[in-house]
Write a protein that holds these residues in place. Structure first.
Motif, short mmCIF file in Angstrom:
data_model
loop_
_atom_site.label_atom_id
_atom_site.label_comp_id
_atom_site.label_asym_id
_atom_site.label_seq_id
_atom_site.Cartn_x
_atom_site.Cartn_y
_atom_site.Cartn_z
N GLU A 116 1.06 -1.36 -0.07
CA GLU A 116 0.03 0.39 0.07
C GLU A 116 0.81 1.55 -0.38
OE1 GLU A 116 -1.77 2.46 3.62
OE2 GLU A 116 -3.10 0.66 2.94
N ASP A 176 -4.14 4.85 -0.05
CA ASP A 176 -4.50 4.86 0.94
C ASP A 176 -5.65 3.76 0.86
OD1 ASP A 176 -2.12 6.12 1.41
OD2 ASP A 176 -3.91 8.55 1.30
N LEU A 207 -5.70 0.28 0.96
CA LEU A 207 -5.33 -0.53 -0.21
C LEU A 207 -5.07 -1.46 1.10
CD1 LEU A 207 -5.43 -1.62 -2.85
CD2 LEU A 207 -2.88 -1.24 -3.14
N ALA A 208 -4.52 -1.74 1.79
CA ALA A 208 -4.01 -2.72 2.69
C ALA A 208 -4.96 -4.12 3.19
CB ALA A 208 -3.21 -2.39 3.37
#
Length: 440
Positions: free
Chosen positions: A328, A335, A337-338
């Motif tokens: 990410e 931002d 994405l994790a």
């Protein structure tokens, strides 16, 4: 010209590894060089493009491969001419149809910025269809090296063209979303030219063989229908997901950005095991077909393929779980994405198992029996997407859960079909082939 099965698998694995690495680099370039809105528009168009390309790229190369393998090099020229003619006639219907329907498709997608990207896919119907015929001929003649080199060359040229394009000043979202399609079309033209020059000794002045053209249509029919159903469901999901995300309170730009994050960033990571499992799928199908009357050998092959798929996909899934924050913040710089990457990590295992099992299914001629599971899994994904995505507490996570559920249902169904075919006396492989489910 022929290559052993092991060498073909090795060549395809190396080619897949190279193209996946280049493809990942391409995704990274696009994620960093394009706006999230442009990436989302490109991904929405991608599902429509795949649907338009499916009739000329799904079943035709398999049919050409089978006919060229049966006839040998002496029949290669006739098979090649017939295959190219079939694709040309299909393109004369599909390309104008896509062009005429493009405004309606853009309206259904909910974003008229998709129009330029749709238009760039029109010539690819003919170009990629012709390339697919040449690739099928190569596989039928036991020469995997040439299509592997062509695929590597195509990916390399695409990345170079897109890299040059990203150095230009920023363009409007619609133009940015269309440029990757332009690069793909130019790369396909290069590959088709290379194929044509390599096989120029097979060009004849004779008219295409009508009987061979009929055989190609007949053999390609079941696989094309199955792929059309699956690709159609994906295209419908590309229409549904942004629409449902907007119901959760997002703007059109926000929904396109979220769709791009899912389809353009997180999903490609789950397909990394396909570097190896894709090659295993391609070479296991003829192996299983040759073992059609030896169920014990088929069972052993199936178990070996599944073990290999697990050995490859489990470490990839673990890497996604542990490295989500790195991906990410450092790789994608996106931002939020994790959590999505962690949620989709199990998909690496599901997709790898489905891919190797598809080789067994094709070798046993069970495509019609697994089609029900494919449709049911896709329908489950659509229903869950429509239900969960508008809920503020779920949003994009709802689409990830829907994707996992659909793949899980497909895997369970496919395992049940294969197990029944290999263990039930009334559904032995010999019985399957006598019923004619496998093209002969």
């Amino acid at each position: 010209m022929g290559m052993s099965l092991r060498r073909q698998a090795m060549v395809l694995t190396l080619a897949n590894a190279y193209t996946r690495v280049i493809g990942f680099a391409l995704r990274l370039l696009l994620a960093r060089g394009m706006s999230p809105e442009a990436l989302g528009v490109m991904e929405m168009t991608g599902s429509v493009t795949m649907l338009a390309l499916t009739p000329v790229t799904a079943g035709v190369p398999v049919a050409v491969s089978r006919l060229s393998a049966q006839g040998g090099p002496r029949n290669a020229a006739a098979v090649l001419k017939a295959g190219r003619q079939v694709v040309a006639r299909m393109s004369l219907l599909l390309a104008p149809g896509l062009l005429l329907l493009s405004p309606l498709i853009a309206w259904l997608l909910g974003d008229f910025r998709t129009l330029p990207a749709i238009w760039t896919s029109v010539p690819m119907i003919f170009l990629l269809g012709q390339c697919a015929v040449y690739s099928g001929l190569c596989y039928g003649l036991n020469c995997a090296r040439l299509p592997a080199m062509a695929e590597c060359g195509e990916q390399t040229l695409r990345v170079m063209l897109i890299f040059l394009w990203l150095m230009l000043p920023a363009q409007p979202t619609a133009i940015s979303a269309a440029m990757p399609g332009v690069a793909e079309g130019l790369a396909a033209l290069f590959v088709l030219t290379a194929f044509s020059r390599h096989f120029r000794h097979l060009k004849t002045a004779d008219a295409p063989d009508g009987a061979l053209m009929g055989d190609i249509r007949r053999l390609s029919g079941p696989m094309t229908a199955s792929r059309m159903c699956l690709t159609g469901m994906r295209a419908l999901n590309a229409v549904l997901l942004p629409m449902r995300l907007r119901r959760s309170g997002l703007s059109a730009n926000g929904a396109a950005a979220q769709f791009g994050m899912l389809s353009g960033m997180a999903m490609p990571l789950t397909m990394l095991p396909g570097v190896v499992t894709g090659a295993l799928c391609m070479v296991s199908s003829p192996m299983v077909a040759r073992q059609e009357h030896q169920p014990e050998k088929v069972r052993a092959t199936c178990r070996r393929l599944m073990r290999l798929a697990l050995m490859i996909s489990l470490p990839c899934g673990a890497a996604m779980l542990l490295g989500a924050d790195f991906l990410e913040k450092v790789v994608y710089r996106a931002d939020g994405l994790a959590p999505l990457i962690r949620l989709l990590a199990p998909l690496t295992v599901l997709a790898a198992l489905l891919q190797v099992l598809s080789g067994v299914v094709t070798g046993l001629g069970l495509q019609r029996r697994t089609l029900t599971g494919t449709l049911a899994g896709s329908a489950l994904t659509l229903v869950l997407t429509a239900w969960l995505c508008p809920l503020p507490a779920w949003g994009l996570r709802g689409a990830a859960v829907a994707t996992l559920a659909g793949h899980a249902l497909r895997l369970v169904w496919t395992l049940a079909v294969v197990r029944r075919a290999l263990h039930s006396p009334e559904a032995s492989t010999e019985h399957i082939f006598k019923k004619g489910e496998f093209p002969s």
